[in-house]
Design a protein around this motif. Structure first.
Motif, PDB file in Angstrom:
ATOM      1  N   PRO A 357       0.830  -1.213   0.000  1.00 29.27           N
ATOM      2  CA  PRO A 357       0.000   0.000   0.000  1.00 29.27           C
ATOM      3  C   PRO A 357       0.861   1.258   0.000  1.00 29.27           C
ATOM      4  O   PRO A 357       1.946   1.292   0.571  1.00 29.27           O
ATOM      5  CB  PRO A 357      -0.792  -0.120   1.306  1.00 29.27           C
ATOM      6  N   ARG A 358       0.369   2.289  -0.631  1.00 27.85           N
ATOM      7  CA  ARG A 358       1.043   3.585  -0.664  1.00 27.85           C
ATOM      8  C   ARG A 358       0.226   4.516   0.227  1.00 27.85           C
ATOM      9  O   ARG A 358      -0.954   4.761  -0.030  1.00 27.85           O
ATOM     10  CB  ARG A 358       1.094   4.079  -2.107  1.00 27.85           C
ATOM     11  N   TYR A 359       0.867   5.022   1.268  1.00 28.69           N
ATOM     12  CA  TYR A 359       0.109   5.751   2.279  1.00 28.69           C
ATOM     13  C   TYR A 359       1.001   6.725   3.033  1.00 28.69           C
ATOM     14  O   TYR A 359       2.228   6.664   2.971  1.00 28.69           O
ATOM     15  CB  TYR A 359      -0.504   4.763   3.276  1.00 28.69           C
ATOM     16  N   PHE A 360       0.365   7.628   3.763  1.00 29.62           N
ATOM     17  CA  PHE A 360       1.056   8.399   4.801  1.00 29.62           C
ATOM     18  C   PHE A 360       0.019   8.844   5.828  1.00 29.62           C
ATOM     19  O   PHE A 360      -1.187   8.853   5.574  1.00 29.62           O
ATOM     20  CB  PHE A 360       1.836   9.588   4.220  1.00 29.62           C
ATOM     21  N   ILE A 361       0.527   9.164   7.016  1.00 32.01           N
ATOM     22  CA  ILE A 361      -0.331   9.575   8.135  1.00 32.01           C
ATOM     23  C   ILE A 361       0.005  11.005   8.505  1.00 32.01           C
ATOM     24  O   ILE A 361       1.171  11.365   8.646  1.00 32.01           O
ATOM     25  CB  ILE A 361      -0.125   8.641   9.352  1.00 32.01           C
ATOM     26  N   PHE A 362      -1.035  11.799   8.674  1.00 30.51           N
ATOM     27  CA  PHE A 362      -0.840  13.188   9.110  1.00 30.51           C
ATOM     28  C   PHE A 362      -2.030  13.588   9.963  1.00 30.51           C
ATOM     29  O   PHE A 362      -3.180  13.450   9.547  1.00 30.51           O
ATOM     30  CB  PHE A 362      -0.725  14.131   7.909  1.00 30.51           C
ATOM     31  N   GLY A 363      -1.728  14.049  11.189  1.00 31.44           N
ATOM     32  CA  GLY A 363      -2.801  14.464  12.080  1.00 31.44           C
ATOM     33  C   GLY A 363      -3.743  13.340  12.451  1.00 31.44           C
ATOM     34  O   GLY A 363      -4.903  13.591  12.802  1.00 31.44           O
ATOM     35  N   GLY A 364      -3.259  12.099  12.386  1.00 29.42           N
ATOM     36  CA  GLY A 364      -4.115  10.943  12.676  1.00 29.42           C
ATOM     37  C   GLY A 364      -4.945  10.499  11.480  1.00 29.42           C
ATOM     38  O   GLY A 364      -5.593   9.451  11.538  1.00 29.42           O
ATOM     39  N   PHE A 365      -4.938  11.251  10.397  1.00 27.71           N
ATOM     40  CA  PHE A 365      -5.658  10.862   9.182  1.00 27.71           C
ATOM     41  C   PHE A 365      -4.761   9.932   8.360  1.00 27.71           C
ATOM     42  O   PHE A 365      -3.598  10.260   8.094  1.00 27.71           O
ATOM     43  CB  PHE A 365      -6.027  12.093   8.349  1.00 27.71           C
ATOM     44  N   VAL A 366      -5.296   8.799   7.964  1.00 23.10           N
ATOM     45  CA  VAL A 366      -4.556   7.828   7.172  1.00 23.10           C
ATOM     46  C   VAL A 366      -4.944   8.026   5.705  1.00 23.10           C
ATOM     47  O   VAL A 366      -6.086   7.763   5.312  1.00 23.10           O
ATOM     48  CB  VAL A 366      -4.858   6.379   7.607  1.00 23.10           C
ATOM     49  N   PHE A 367      -3.997   8.496   4.898  1.00 20.67           N
ATOM     50  CA  PHE A 367      -4.235   8.767   3.480  1.00 20.67           C
ATOM     51  C   PHE A 367      -3.667   7.614   2.651  1.00 20.67           C
ATOM     52  O   PHE A 367      -2.481   7.281   2.777  1.00 20.67           O
ATOM     53  CB  PHE A 367      -3.578  10.080   3.056  1.00 20.67           C
ATOM     54  N   LEU A 458      -1.273  21.873  15.360  1.00 24.43           N
ATOM     55  CA  LEU A 458      -1.614  20.857  16.354  1.00 24.43           C
ATOM     56  C   LEU A 458      -1.342  19.454  15.812  1.00 24.43           C
ATOM     57  O   LEU A 458      -0.849  18.579  16.541  1.00 24.43           O
ATOM     58  CB  LEU A 458      -3.081  20.998  16.754  1.00 24.43           C
ATOM     59  N   ALA A 459      -1.631  19.223  14.535  1.00 24.54           N
ATOM     60  CA  ALA A 459      -1.376  17.919  13.914  1.00 24.54           C
ATOM     61  C   ALA A 459       0.111  17.598  13.924  1.00 24.54           C
ATOM     62  O   ALA A 459       0.511  16.459  14.208  1.00 24.54           O
ATOM     63  CB  ALA A 459      -1.915  17.906  12.489  1.00 24.54           C
ATOM     64  N   GLU A 460       0.956  18.584  13.635  1.00 26.77           N
ATOM     65  CA  GLU A 460       2.396  18.366  13.634  1.00 26.77           C
ATOM     66  C   GLU A 460       2.915  18.097  15.041  1.00 26.77           C
ATOM     67  O   GLU A 460       3.797  17.253  15.245  1.00 26.77           O
ATOM     68  CB  GLU A 460       3.104  19.568  13.011  1.00 26.77           C
ATOM     69  N   GLN A 461       2.349  18.809  16.030  1.00 23.63           N
ATOM     70  CA  GLN A 461       2.780  18.628  17.418  1.00 23.63           C
ATOM     71  C   GLN A 461       2.433  17.234  17.932  1.00 23.63           C
ATOM     72  O   GLN A 461       3.209  16.616  18.667  1.00 23.63           O
ATOM     73  CB  GLN A 461       2.132  19.685  18.312  1.00 23.63           C
ATOM     74  N   GLU A 462       1.269  16.722  17.567  1.00 30.05           N
ATOM     75  CA  GLU A 462       0.784  15.439  18.103  1.00 30.05           C
ATOM     76  C   GLU A 462       1.246  14.232  17.282  1.00 30.05           C
ATOM     77  O   GLU A 462       0.991  13.090  17.674  1.00 30.05           O
ATOM     78  CB  GLU A 462      -0.746  15.430  18.146  1.00 30.05           C
ATOM     79  N   HIS A 463       1.912  14.453  16.173  1.00 27.32           N
ATOM     80  CA  HIS A 463       2.179  13.372  15.227  1.00 27.32           C
ATOM     81  C   HIS A 463       2.912  12.195  15.873  1.00 27.32           C
ATOM     82  O   HIS A 463       2.460  11.039  15.784  1.00 27.32           O
ATOM     83  CB  HIS A 463       2.994  13.901  14.041  1.00 27.32           C
ATOM     84  N   GLN A 464       4.060  12.442  16.521  1.00 23.53           N
ATOM     85  CA  GLN A 464       4.841  11.354  17.112  1.00 23.53           C
ATOM     86  C   GLN A 464       4.085  10.654  18.234  1.00 23.53           C
ATOM     87  O   GLN A 464       4.188   9.428  18.390  1.00 23.53           O
ATOM     88  CB  GLN A 464       6.183  11.894  17.621  1.00 23.53           C
ATOM     89  N   GLU A 465       3.317  11.417  18.996  1.00 21.11           N
ATOM     90  CA  GLU A 465       2.541  10.818  20.088  1.00 21.11           C
ATOM     91  C   GLU A 465       1.466   9.884  19.539  1.00 21.11           C
ATOM     92  O   GLU A 465       1.202   8.817  20.106  1.00 21.11           O
ATOM     93  CB  GLU A 465       1.900  11.919  20.936  1.00 21.11           C
ATOM     94  N   ILE A 466       0.842  10.269  18.422  1.00 27.56           N
ATOM     95  CA  ILE A 466      -0.176   9.409  17.801  1.00 27.56           C
ATOM     96  C   ILE A 466       0.459   8.097  17.336  1.00 27.56           C
ATOM     97  O   ILE A 466      -0.092   7.008  17.552  1.00 27.56           O
ATOM     98  CB  ILE A 466      -0.847  10.140  16.610  1.00 27.56           C
TER      99      ILE A 466
END
Length: 490
Positions: A357-367, A458-466
């Motif tokens: 699969p080709r994907y990335f995660i940003f702000g908890g959204f899985v694209f 906020l998405a960038e700040q929480e990214h690693q924690e998610i």
């Protein structure tokens, strides 16, 4: 007198039996030789494969399965594509021998459900001979199926007859080709094994009938296997050519009259020619195709297969290679014409195999990315299509709940049409524009106008924690590493 007659008959019977014994021994010896050849030439295939889902594309399940295959010319093993789809490790084994040999997939046609394996240790081929490919069997001809179905490790044999020769969809790809229906028992594990008729391979075991059908199985005809091997002679698999048009059957007398066909003429009516294809310059809506490669096309779309059977006309397209030309006879406005149609594009299944699969995660959204399906559009529809240049689509497959995505935790399978008010054509374009965005909010919009807002900071700040919370070891697929390097240089 009666007793003498009985004695004469008994002696005659004994004499005839003695005379017949060499023939019986000869037949039995021949059968034994065939069985021994098949024991060494039909193999069991062990496969470890990966299974992904778009819901959690960073995870891969390991699956173990098995199938069958057989030796062909060139020290190769032939099997089904679905036996080795998404494989990461392949082994083969002979009947009665515990040793397994590592193999690798050399070529695969997911369209035809055929794959060729190469064995890393060529000493494997010291035993076993290539099985010869035969011709199309006759209806009611006896056929023997060899393979390794579930329930045991030794070579299994089932017997049946050829029931039908049809043009039907292959389960693995969804594309239609010629196939042979047999009534021999086929079970999981038989896939990829040979079906023998007249001492040669009549076809490759592929699938069994779904639903309530019993003892109904299907094999890939040897003629299609030969077509595939011919494609591979230059070391490159080109696939099966596409017929870039849509047509309907001419079963209506009124339609035939409307398009000026004579009583002895038959064919299929073109109702759409695909834009940006070779057909657009040679064919047009309203043309009637009456012959393909000189073979008549009946009003139900079938052409002669032999002296007493017919098959769907597209079978004769399938026998061509990409790059060849297809001879068509057409009727246009009552006039008979001949067309040589270049076959310059391969037909493709919409099913995807052997790809992570080709994907990335940003702000908890899985694209997740998907290739767009290249549908057949008329010139008018193509020119009006605002997404004619779109090559890939992007979908939100799930939302990993976090404070930065409140209100969207139940969102899934949202197809994204716009990013910050603008459309995009590729997954790469979507990713780079999102990652370089400097706006406070990243706005996503689906085709109905539904909006998703992502607080960028906020998405960038929480990214690693998610990622830590959900135990995700990798937040994007491999190709994105290169894109990130390009963005870093700018």
């Amino acid at each position: 007198m009666y007793r003498m007659f009985r004695t004469f008959c008994r002696h005659t019977a004994i004499l005839l039996a003695l005379l017949a014994m060499p023939l019986l021994f000869s037949a039995a010896w021949a059968d034994t030789q065939v069985e021994q050849m098949l024991e060494n030439s039909v193999v069991k295939i062990y496969v470890t494969s990966k299974s992904y889902t778009s819901y959690s594309p960073w995870n891969a399940d390991s699956i173990s399965s098995s199938g069958s295959g057989f030796i062909i010319d060139g020290k190769r093993i032939l099997t089904n594509a679905h036996v080795v789809a998404d494989q990461v490790f392949v082994e083969i084994q002979r009947d009665g021998n515990p040793k397994r040999y590592q193999a690798e997939v050399q070529t695969v046609s997911h369209e035809l459900d055929i794959a060729i394996l190469k064995v890393k240790d060529e000493r494997f081929f010291n035993k076993g001979k290539p099985l010869p490919l035969g011709e199309l069997p006759d209806i009611h001809q006896e056929i023997m199926v060899y393979g390794y179905p579930i329930g045991g490790d030794t070579l299994s044999t089932t017997r049946g007859i050829v029931s039908r020769i049809e043009y039907l969809p292959y389960t693995h790809s969804g594309l239609s080709y010629q196939m042979i229906q047999i009534d021999a028992a086929i079970n999981p594990g038989n896939s990829g094994g040979p079906a023998i008729a007249g001492g040669k391979v009549a076809g490759v075991v592929m699938q069994k009938a779904g639903g309530e059908g019993e003892n109904i199985g299907y094999i890939i005809p040897a003629i299609m296997v030969k077509r595939f091997l011919q494609d591979m002679e230059d070391g490159k698999y080109d696939g099966f050519p596409e017929l870039p048009l849509q047509a309907e059957l001419l079963l209506s007398p009124a339609l035939k009259k409307k398009y000026q066909l004579g009583e002895e003429q038959s064919g299929i009516l073109i109702n759409k020619v695909c834009a940006n294809t070779s057909a657009e310059k040679l064919l047009q809506k309203g043309d009637v195709i009456t012959h393909i490669d000189g073979k008549n096309i009946d009003d139900d779309g079938t052409s002669p297969l032999n002296s007493h059977k017919t098959i769907y006309f597209a079978h004769y397209l399938d026998l061509h290679q990409v790059g060849e030309t297809l001879a068509l006879d057409i009727v246009r406005d009552g006039e008979a014409l001949k067309v040589e149609l270049p076959l310059d594009k391969a037909d493709e299944s919409t099913y995807v195999f052997d790809q992570e699969p080709r994907y990335f995660i940003f702000g908890g959204f899985v694209f997740v990315a998907d290739d767009t399906y290249d549908s057949c559009l008329s010139r008018e529809d193509y020119d009006d299509n605002k997404e004619k240049d779109k090559q890939e689509s992007v979908t939100i497959s799930q939302v990993l709940a976090a404070s930065s995505n409140l209100g969207f935790h139940d969102l899934s399978s949202m197809a994204i049409n716009k990013l910050n008010g603008e459309t995009f054509n590729t997954f790469e374009e979507f990713y780079k524009r999102l990652k370089t965005s400097t706006t406070p909010f990243i706005m996503l919009e689906d085709y109905s106008g539904y909006e998703v807002a992502i607080d960028r900071e906020l998405a960038e700040q929480e990214h690693q924690e998610i990622l830590k919370q959900y135990r995700i070891h990798r937040d994007h697929s491999a190709e994105i590493d290169g894109w990130d390097k390009e963005l870093t240089k700018k």
